[in-house]
Design a protein around this motif. Sequence first.
Motif, PDB file in Angstrom:
ATOM      1  N   GLU A 318      47.419  54.624  35.802  1.00  0.00           N
ATOM      2  CA  GLU A 318      47.147  55.645  34.813  1.00  0.00           C
ATOM      3  C   GLU A 318      46.089  55.271  33.644  1.00  0.00           C
ATOM      4  N   MET A 319      46.037  54.080  33.577  1.00  0.00           N
ATOM      5  CA  MET A 319      44.992  53.345  32.541  1.00  0.00           C
ATOM      6  C   MET A 319      43.463  53.314  32.910  1.00  0.00           C
ATOM      7  N   GLY A 320      43.641  53.675  34.360  1.00  0.00           N
ATOM      8  CA  GLY A 320      42.226  53.443  34.924  1.00  0.00           C
ATOM      9  C   GLY A 320      41.771  52.373  35.525  1.00  0.00           C
ATOM     10  N   LEU A 321      42.881  51.605  35.891  1.00  0.00           N
ATOM     11  CA  LEU A 321      42.643  50.245  36.840  1.00  0.00           C
ATOM     12  C   LEU A 321      43.307  50.319  38.072  1.00  0.00           C
ATOM     13  N   LYS A 322      42.482  50.838  38.999  1.00  0.00           N
ATOM     14  CA  LYS A 322      42.855  50.760  40.469  1.00  0.00           C
ATOM     15  C   LYS A 322      43.793  49.447  40.826  1.00  0.00           C
ATOM     16  N   TYR A 323      44.566  49.923  42.046  1.00  0.00           N
ATOM     17  CA  TYR A 323      45.466  48.956  42.495  1.00  0.00           C
ATOM     18  C   TYR A 323      44.650  47.602  42.835  1.00  0.00           C
ATOM     19  N   GLY A 324      43.532  47.789  43.747  1.00  0.00           N
ATOM     20  CA  GLY A 324      42.944  46.463  44.073  1.00  0.00           C
ATOM     21  C   GLY A 324      42.153  46.026  42.997  1.00  0.00           C
ATOM     22  N   ASP A 325      41.686  46.587  41.960  1.00  0.00           N
ATOM     23  CA  ASP A 325      41.266  45.842  40.796  1.00  0.00           C
ATOM     24  C   ASP A 325      41.974  45.263  39.809  1.00  0.00           C
ATOM     25  N   LEU A 326      43.407  45.661  40.027  1.00  0.00           N
ATOM     26  CA  LEU A 326      44.368  45.086  39.169  1.00  0.00           C
ATOM     27  C   LEU A 326      44.538  43.685  39.876  1.00  0.00           C
ATOM     28  N   ILE A 327      44.716  43.598  41.259  1.00  0.00           N
ATOM     29  CA  ILE A 327      45.125  42.290  41.880  1.00  0.00           C
ATOM     30  C   ILE A 327      43.976  41.407  41.604  1.00  0.00           C
ATOM     31  N   GLU A 328      42.745  41.923  41.560  1.00  0.00           N
ATOM     32  CA  GLU A 328      41.450  41.333  41.459  1.00  0.00           C
ATOM     33  C   GLU A 328      41.590  40.610  40.066  1.00  0.00           C
ATOM     34  N   GLU A 329      41.811  41.368  39.094  1.00  0.00           N
ATOM     35  CA  GLU A 329      42.092  40.928  37.648  1.00  0.00           C
ATOM     36  C   GLU A 329      42.923  39.775  37.483  1.00  0.00           C
ATOM     37  N   LEU A 330      44.145  39.873  38.096  1.00  0.00           N
ATOM     38  CA  LEU A 330      45.247  38.881  38.162  1.00  0.00           C
ATOM     39  C   LEU A 330      44.568  37.560  38.707  1.00  0.00           C
ATOM     40  N   ILE A 331      43.746  37.577  39.841  1.00  0.00           N
ATOM     41  CA  ILE A 331      43.249  36.589  40.174  1.00  0.00           C
ATOM     42  C   ILE A 331      42.500  35.794  39.448  1.00  0.00           C
ATOM     43  N   GLN A 332      41.466  36.683  38.843  1.00  0.00           N
ATOM     44  CA  GLN A 332      40.766  35.901  37.847  1.00  0.00           C
ATOM     45  C   GLN A 332      41.241  35.392  36.655  1.00  0.00           C
ATOM     46  N   LEU A 333      42.190  36.053  36.139  1.00  0.00           N
ATOM     47  CA  LEU A 333      43.036  35.366  34.970  1.00  0.00           C
ATOM     48  C   LEU A 333      43.744  34.024  35.365  1.00  0.00           C
ATOM     49  N   ALA A 334      44.075  34.100  36.741  1.00  0.00           N
ATOM     50  CA  ALA A 334      44.522  32.711  37.008  1.00  0.00           C
ATOM     51  C   ALA A 334      43.687  31.837  37.335  1.00  0.00           C
ATOM     52  N   LEU A 335      42.503  31.827  37.719  1.00  0.00           N
ATOM     53  CA  LEU A 335      41.346  30.913  37.756  1.00  0.00           C
ATOM     54  C   LEU A 335      40.905  30.752  36.405  1.00  0.00           C
ATOM     55  N   ASN A 336      40.887  31.588  35.395  1.00  0.00           N
ATOM     56  CA  ASN A 336      40.570  31.361  34.035  1.00  0.00           C
ATOM     57  C   ASN A 336      41.469  30.341  33.447  1.00  0.00           C
ATOM     58  N   ARG A 337      42.876  30.595  33.519  1.00  0.00           N
ATOM     59  CA  ARG A 337      43.885  29.694  32.968  1.00  0.00           C
ATOM     60  C   ARG A 337      43.793  28.370  33.571  1.00  0.00           C
ATOM     61  N   HIS A 338      43.612  28.517  34.665  1.00  0.00           N
ATOM     62  CA  HIS A 338      43.325  27.138  35.492  1.00  0.00           C
ATOM     63  C   HIS A 338      42.312  25.992  34.807  1.00  0.00           C
ATOM     64  N   LYS A 339      41.099  26.790  34.690  1.00  0.00           N
ATOM     65  CA  LYS A 339      39.961  26.026  34.315  1.00  0.00           C
ATOM     66  C   LYS A 339      40.249  25.863  32.857  1.00  0.00           C
ATOM     67  N   GLU A 340      40.797  26.362  32.063  1.00  0.00           N
ATOM     68  CA  GLU A 340      41.059  26.173  30.460  1.00  0.00           C
ATOM     69  C   GLU A 340      42.203  24.902  30.559  1.00  0.00           C
ATOM     70  N   LYS A 341      43.124  24.864  31.631  1.00  0.00           N
ATOM     71  CA  LYS A 341      43.817  23.748  31.552  1.00  0.00           C
ATOM     72  C   LYS A 341      43.224  22.528  31.950  1.00  0.00           C
ATOM     73  N   GLN A 342      42.417  22.578  32.883  1.00  0.00           N
ATOM     74  CA  GLN A 342      41.603  21.302  33.346  1.00  0.00           C
ATOM     75  C   GLN A 342      40.927  20.975  32.287  1.00  0.00           C
ATOM     76  N   ALA A 343      40.235  21.892  31.510  1.00  0.00           N
ATOM     77  CA  ALA A 343      39.192  21.382  30.279  1.00  0.00           C
ATOM     78  C   ALA A 343      40.070  20.406  29.234  1.00  0.00           C
ATOM     79  N   LEU A 344      41.285  21.170  29.145  1.00  0.00           N
ATOM     80  CA  LEU A 344      42.064  20.712  28.217  1.00  0.00           C
ATOM     81  C   LEU A 344      42.297  18.894  28.597  1.00  0.00           C
ATOM     82  N   ALA A 345      42.916  18.920  29.810  1.00  0.00           N
ATOM     83  CA  ALA A 345      43.206  17.680  30.227  1.00  0.00           C
ATOM     84  C   ALA A 345      42.187  16.696  30.249  1.00  0.00           C
ATOM     85  N   ASN A 346      40.922  17.053  30.406  1.00  0.00           N
ATOM     86  CA  ASN A 346      39.767  16.303  30.408  1.00  0.00           C
ATOM     87  C   ASN A 346      39.266  15.743  29.286  1.00  0.00           C
ATOM     88  N   GLU A 347      39.794  16.578  28.279  1.00  0.00           N
ATOM     89  CA  GLU A 347      39.234  15.978  26.669  1.00  0.00           C
ATOM     90  C   GLU A 347      39.643  14.591  26.410  1.00  0.00           C
TER      91      GLU A 347
END
Length: 347
Positions: A318-347
């Motif tokens: 209803e907000m304009g985010l299709k089912y497949g695009d929603l799943i894709e965004e969740l995947i990208q959010l997961a990758l971004n969070r993991h990347k940020e955690k790795q960066a913090l661990a390496n500081e």
Amino acid sequence: MKIIALYGGKSAEHDISILSTFSMLQAFYYDYYQVQLVHITKEGKWFRGPLLTQAPEAIETLHLNNETFEEIKIGDIVEENAVVFPILHGPNGEDGTIQGMLETLNMPYVGTGVLSSACGMDKIMTKHILQQIGIPQVSYVALSKVEWLADQEKVFEKCEGSLIYPMFVKPANLGSSVGISKADTKEELQAAIETALKYDRRIVVEQGIDAREIEIGVLGNDEVRTTLAGEIVKDVAFYDYESKYIDNQVTLQIPAEIPAEIHEQAREYAKNAYIALDGSGLSRCDFFLTSNNELYLNELNTMPGFTQFSMYPLLWQEMGLKYGDLIEELIQLALNRHKEKQALANE
């Protein structure tokens, strides 16, 4: 990139997980991903299934067992250039246990982290946190199996001294209306408590109110977005497991026909609750709305259902985010969070 679809699980919501997974497998972007099936049986065994390059035609594809497929150890899912999508509902999946395992394996995964998963799954802890940040909720009594076995009459006094009938009795750590009962009398309250204690050693007895049920979708990591509210319009008095997943005796009204200020209040409460629980990825916030426009936050679901009947993906559509695009965004959010955690661990 490979997506490891982790589904099934040891909880009473095993079958719901399979329904959600099959629906989601129809929507992955197979031009970019391969999907590795990993089925956790009700007994807790892990089986690695086929590597999908297109959507499966039949749900039976997901029913993996030792007659055909390889049983694996937990650590066998680790590989480079892969993200885990834990499509697991309930205990041993949505409660921080799987999330903690994936953190230990250092693998990116979709959804909320250990703390928010654990607190969001536990209705009693959620209520404590909501109380601390001033979000309204219905009156309740938290109970344990120890209290019930020690003195049932004292439990009745505690419930009837704080609440009036009808009451709703729920396991503290379960979803999808499993183990939930409505009680209109003391006898029904006893039966409801005993039913809930079959699923958990801690339970919640809540004040029943005459209210509409509305839900808000939440999406994001540090930048949190919310949907307009959707409403569950029931054809039955109590929206139980069979109503949700078997008989489909409900209609989803999206967006809900409620005043604009109620929409905004619900979205604000949902966002604040999500942030307070340190949410990431996704959640669905469920509210009660009375005829006097009193709004109560009922619970947060950190891995809401993704079946064809499910509110969460329909809210984002209803907000304009299709089912497949929603799943894709969740995947990208997961990758971004993991990347940020790795960066913090390496500081």
